[in-house]
Design a protein around this motif. Structure first.
Motif, PDB file in Angstrom:
ATOM      1  N   ILE A   1      42.057  34.478  41.557  1.00 34.76           N
ATOM      2  CA  ILE A   1      40.671  34.681  42.251  1.00 34.76           C
ATOM      3  C   ILE A   1      40.068  33.169  42.189  1.00 34.76           C
ATOM      4  O   ILE A   1      39.806  32.806  41.165  1.00 34.76           O
ATOM      5  CB  ILE A   1      39.419  35.580  41.551  1.00 34.76           C
ATOM      6  N   TYR A   2      39.620  32.809  43.438  1.00 33.52           N
ATOM      7  CA  TYR A   2      39.160  31.444  43.579  1.00 33.52           C
ATOM      8  C   TYR A   2      37.634  31.739  44.273  1.00 33.52           C
ATOM      9  O   TYR A   2      37.643  32.160  45.616  1.00 33.52           O
ATOM     10  CB  TYR A   2      39.879  30.686  44.236  1.00 33.52           C
TER      11      TYR A   2
ATOM     12  N   ARG B   1      46.114  48.163  37.683  1.00 27.03           N
ATOM     13  CA  ARG B   1      45.776  46.925  38.383  1.00 27.03           C
ATOM     14  C   ARG B   1      44.421  46.801  38.781  1.00 27.03           C
ATOM     15  O   ARG B   1      43.613  47.743  39.134  1.00 27.03           O
ATOM     16  CB  ARG B   1      46.552  47.254  39.741  1.00 27.03           C
ATOM     17  N   VAL B   2      43.988  45.631  38.851  1.00 27.55           N
ATOM     18  CA  VAL B   2      42.439  45.327  39.310  1.00 27.55           C
ATOM     19  C   VAL B   2      42.151  45.075  40.641  1.00 27.55           C
ATOM     20  O   VAL B   2      42.980  44.416  41.163  1.00 27.55           O
ATOM     21  CB  VAL B   2      42.023  43.702  38.279  1.00 27.55           C
ATOM     22  N   ASP B   3      41.142  45.905  40.890  1.00 22.01           N
ATOM     23  CA  ASP B   3      40.653  45.805  42.517  1.00 22.01           C
ATOM     24  C   ASP B   3      40.139  44.396  42.573  1.00 22.01           C
ATOM     25  O   ASP B   3      38.891  44.160  42.103  1.00 22.01           O
ATOM     26  CB  ASP B   3      39.734  47.043  42.847  1.00 22.01           C
ATOM     27  N   VAL B   4      40.509  43.480  43.062  1.00 20.10           N
ATOM     28  CA  VAL B   4      39.851  42.104  43.480  1.00 20.10           C
ATOM     29  C   VAL B   4      38.595  42.025  43.886  1.00 20.10           C
ATOM     30  O   VAL B   4      37.582  41.494  43.585  1.00 20.10           O
ATOM     31  CB  VAL B   4      40.737  41.288  44.092  1.00 20.10           C
ATOM     32  N   THR B   5      38.489  42.959  45.015  1.00 18.48           N
ATOM     33  CA  THR B   5      37.109  43.137  45.665  1.00 18.48           C
ATOM     34  C   THR B   5      36.014  43.534  44.796  1.00 18.48           C
ATOM     35  O   THR B   5      34.907  42.981  44.648  1.00 18.48           O
ATOM     36  CB  THR B   5      37.105  44.046  46.829  1.00 18.48           C
TER      37      THR B   5
ATOM     38  N   SER C   1      35.871  40.537  56.541  1.00 13.40           N
ATOM     39  CA  SER C   1      35.354  41.578  56.805  1.00 13.40           C
ATOM     40  C   SER C   1      35.137  42.683  55.526  1.00 13.40           C
ATOM     41  O   SER C   1      34.353  43.369  55.418  1.00 13.40           O
ATOM     42  CB  SER C   1      35.988  42.151  58.114  1.00 13.40           C
ATOM     43  N   SER C   2      36.321  42.775  55.020  1.00  8.29           N
ATOM     44  CA  SER C   2      36.475  43.658  53.869  1.00  8.29           C
ATOM     45  C   SER C   2      35.433  43.320  52.822  1.00  8.29           C
ATOM     46  O   SER C   2      35.065  44.182  52.140  1.00  8.29           O
ATOM     47  CB  SER C   2      38.058  43.886  53.084  1.00  8.29           C
ATOM     48  N   LEU C   3      35.398  42.163  52.406  1.00  8.11           N
ATOM     49  CA  LEU C   3      34.436  41.604  51.151  1.00  8.11           C
ATOM     50  C   LEU C   3      32.911  42.137  51.829  1.00  8.11           C
ATOM     51  O   LEU C   3      32.222  42.632  51.251  1.00  8.11           O
ATOM     52  CB  LEU C   3      34.720  40.268  50.926  1.00  8.11           C
TER      53      LEU C   3
END
Ligand code: BTN
Length: 268
Positions: free
Chosen positions: A73-74, A174-178, A5-7
């Motif tokens: 990240i996959y 820090r990198v925001d993955v989204t 849901s966040s993505l």
């Protein structure tokens, strides 16, 4: 924490991106395997599968891609094309360039490329790409599998047979993955549409500017045969150009040596 849901919400807010089918798994065998299953069961259009961990992550040349929880990240972005689409070799280079562009935008620096699609920082591998395909009738489904090291456990680094790095070590913040996932999708889908329209030629200068091995003496092997020469970068089909004693040769696949370990040890 990254969830479906966040993505989906973040993608929904990125109004320029249309990815109707998005799913995040806490654990899966392989996001590429899942994307292929979806294509085999009739999926079409653009779809995105992301996982926080993989139990059977796949690498190039039959290797494993170790994928502990949140260490990387996959993701697998898949898109269906018409069967007339050609140039898979070049598309895998386009994928690497797209990931580099997205990584630069979130603060990664000193990125280089190892043909056909490894992303390096200072002779250490940061990211790898595996393209897989499924064709049915007049439809060609391509899966662009992307693995990026985020925060590798020390024991995993120690057990790998090649120098690796992660985003935690090569970015200040820090990198925001989204955000990174969205940037990768935007860049890749945009570049694929340029590629479909105009081919790889316009990507050649960008590739050659980042090529770690250009101008170097290399050996390229497909596991059975070896060729030796000087790397002259890539051509408009994404083939590697090798200056050999008998002239310029175009190489469509294989693995380049010296290895990253040898570069790191100062072999060249
Ligand atoms: C390589 O060997 O360099 C390619 C590695 C590709 C790994 C990614 S992680 C997401 C996707 N799912 C897989 O099983 N493999 C790719």
């Amino acid at each position: 924490m990254l969830t479906t849901s966040s993505l989906r919400a973040a993608l929904h807010a990125s109004t320029d991106l249309q990815i109707p089918d998005v799913e995040v798994f806490e654990e899966i065998d392989s996001t590429n395997a899942e994307a292929l299953r979806r294509l085999k069961s009739g999926g079409s259009g653009i779809s995105l599968v992301v996982a926080r961990s993989q139990t059977a992550g796949r690498g190039r040349r039959g290797r494993q891609w170790l994928s502990p929880l949140d260490a990387g990240i996959y993701l697998s972005l898949s898109q269906t094309f018409s069967q007339q689409t050609s140039g898979l070799q070049a598309m895998s280079l386009v994928t690497a360039l797209s990931v580099v562009e997205a990584l630069c935008a979130v603060g990664a620096a000193n990125l280089q490329l190892k043909w056909p699609n490894d992303i390096l920082v200072d002779n250490h591998k940061l990211s790898g790409i595996l393209l897989e395909m499924h064709s049915a009738g007049d439809m060609l489904g391509l899966v662009f599998g992307i693995g990026i090291n985020l925060d590798l456990p020390e024991e995993l680094r120690a057990n790998l047979d090649r120098p690796v790095t992660d985003l935690r070590s090569c970015t200040r913040n820090r990198v925001d993955v989204t955000e990174l996932i969205i940037r990768i999708c935007r860049q890749l889908l945009g570049n694929l549409s340029t590629f479909e329209r105009a081919g790889f030629a316009s990507f050649v200068p960008a590739w050659n500017a980042l090529d770690r091995y250009i101008g170097r003496d290399i050996v390229i092997t497909d596991g059975q045969h070896e060729k030796t020469g000087q790397s002259a970068g890539v051509d408009a089909d994404g083939c590697l150009l090798l200056r050999t004693a008998s002239g310029l040769e175009r190489i469509g696949g294989g693995e380049i040596f010296p290895s990253l370990q040898a570069l790191e040890d100062g072999e060249s």
